[in-house]
Design an enzyme around this catalytic site. Structure first.
Site, PDB file in Angstrom:
ATOM      1  N   CYS A 224       1.425   4.740   3.095  1.00 40.05           N
ATOM      2  CA  CYS A 224       0.499   3.746   2.520  1.00 40.05           C
ATOM      3  C   CYS A 224      -0.666   3.477   3.467  1.00 40.05           C
ATOM      4  O   CYS A 224      -1.813   3.417   3.048  1.00 40.05           O
ATOM      5  CB  CYS A 224       1.200   2.413   2.273  1.00 40.05           C
ATOM      6  SG  CYS A 224       2.855   2.539   1.602  1.00 40.05           S
ATOM      7  N   ASP A 225      -0.371   3.274   4.737  1.00 40.68           N
ATOM      8  CA  ASP A 225      -1.377   2.718   5.649  1.00 40.68           C
ATOM      9  C   ASP A 225      -1.855   3.676   6.739  1.00 40.68           C
ATOM     10  O   ASP A 225      -2.807   3.351   7.453  1.00 40.68           O
ATOM     11  CB  ASP A 225      -0.808   1.448   6.325  1.00 40.68           C
ATOM     12  CG  ASP A 225      -0.486   0.377   5.291  1.00 40.68           C
ATOM     13  OD1 ASP A 225      -1.158   0.346   4.252  1.00 40.68           O
ATOM     14  OD2 ASP A 225       0.441  -0.420   5.524  1.00 40.68           O
TER      15      ASP A 225
ATOM     16  N   CYS B 155       4.938   1.266   6.297  1.00 37.85           N
ATOM     17  CA  CYS B 155       4.764   2.431   5.420  1.00 37.85           C
ATOM     18  C   CYS B 155       3.601   3.308   5.885  1.00 37.85           C
ATOM     19  O   CYS B 155       2.438   2.978   5.666  1.00 37.85           O
ATOM     20  CB  CYS B 155       4.540   1.964   3.979  1.00 37.85           C
ATOM     21  SG  CYS B 155       4.304   3.331   2.833  1.00 37.85           S
TER      22      CYS B 155
END
Ligand code: NDP
Length: 311
Positions: free
Chosen positions: A138-139, A135
């Protein structure tokens, strides 16, 4: 006779627990079955920095513990069990746990989520959250200023590569064929982004690094050429599988298995069955959007139970 629950929730990610908070506060006395991975996909992430309300960020597992506590505080009963079978024939819905116990409910909220597909290499598993992620939203931030790679040729890979290209000096996009599956417009954007380098006909042999990702060994499957490229982040974007198999033909799904809902609502084709979270969302797939649809499902369930004069 078996008790007929007002509301049963299947799944324990942000969608399921948010549905549980709303349903329990509305006195629906929800019973939640966590499924085989209690807490869902956030249990395999580390820092979550994009969930509003946590200004310092929060670890994924901690956040899910907080979600659970909030649901339990208002009376949600949580069972660490997997639901294996359903029967949506009658007005009263039936589901069965893995152990074979039958549960009956007037309304069901589905929040079984989706699972990222992985390449299946040992190094991928070992370096998970140490540079390997599924992701970018997300990261990606953790790789700001660093060189990264994205695997995949679909819309997700195209979108992730573009997202990362805004943060990273160089993004390697590994496409296993000589063309991408992504929509034309997404492909154009990728090709027109100067710091994305597309490696056609390229497959990953190995992710390199002991404690964290340091590079990747890739192979051109036409020429046979193998080379090592130094990178710090390796993003796998080869698709997700919605966890909707147990609903068989009862519920309408799209061609990839995502549950279909009435646009803008959580209603499925079966009265009293509502869908939320990643099981019905292949576009956004964020904790906050999943939580939002969990809330919608609980409000829709409450409205349904009121209309049917069950509550
Ligand atoms: P897709 O299934 O569309 O694409 C998966 C990609 O990964 C394909 O290019 C596939 O290659 C590649 N792939 C699969 N397995 C491997 C492997 N083992 N090694 C290397 N490459 C592999 O998944 P997406 O997640 O991209 O998209 C899912 C759906 O969601 C699509 O319908 C998409 O349009 C939609 N979507 C829409 C968005 C939007 O509208 N903004 C954003 C994101 C997704 P191959 O082509 O060779 O099979």
């Amino acid at each position: 006779m078996e008790k007929i629950h007002k509301c049963v929730i299947i799944g324990s990610g942000p969608a399921g627990y948010t549905a549980a908070v709303y349903a329990s506060r509305a006195n629906l006395e929800p019973v939640l079955y966590t499924g085989p991975e209690p807490g869902g996909q956030l249990m395999i992430t580390t820092d979550v920095e994009n969930y509003p309300g946590y200004p310092e960020g929060v670890m994924g597992p901690q956040m899910m513990e907080d979600f659970k506590k909030q649901a339990v505080r208002f009376g949600t009963v949580v069972h660490l069990e997997k639901i294996e079978k359903v029967d949506f024939t009658g007005p009263v819905h039936k589901i069965w746990t893995e152990a074979g116990q039958e549960i009956q409910a007037h309304s069901i909220i589905i929040s079984t989520g989706a699972s990222a597909k992985w390449l299946g290499m040992e190094s991928e598993q070992r370096l998970m959250n140490k540079g390997v992620s599924a992701c970018a939203v997300c990261d990606g931030f953790f790789y700001k200023g660093l060189e990264v790679a994205v695997v995949g040729g679909g819309d997700t890979a195209a979108e992730e590569a573009q997202y990362l290209a805004k943060l990273c000096p160089k993004v390697h996009l590994l496409v296993r064929r000589d063309e991408m599956r992504a929509s034309k417009i997404m492909q154009q954007r990728v090709v027109n982004t100067p710091n994305i380098e597309v490696h056609w006909n390229t497959e990953t042999e190995e992710i390199l690094g002991k404690e964290e990702v340091e590079g990747m060994r890739v192979k051109n499957n036409v020429t046979g050429e193998v080379k090592d490229i130094p990178i710090k982040g390796f993003f796998v974007a080869i698709g997700h599988t919605p966890n909707t198999k147990i609903f068989g033909d009862w519920l309408d799904k799209d061609e990839t298995g995502y549950l279909k809902t009435v646009p803008g609502r959580s209603l499925t084709n079966i009265e009293g069955v509502f869908a939320s979270g990643d099981a019905q969302d292949k576009i956004y797939r964020q904790a906050v959007t999943a939580a939002g649809t969990g809330c919608m499902a609980a409000l829709d369930a409450e409205r349904y139970l009121t209309e049917k004069e069950i509550i």
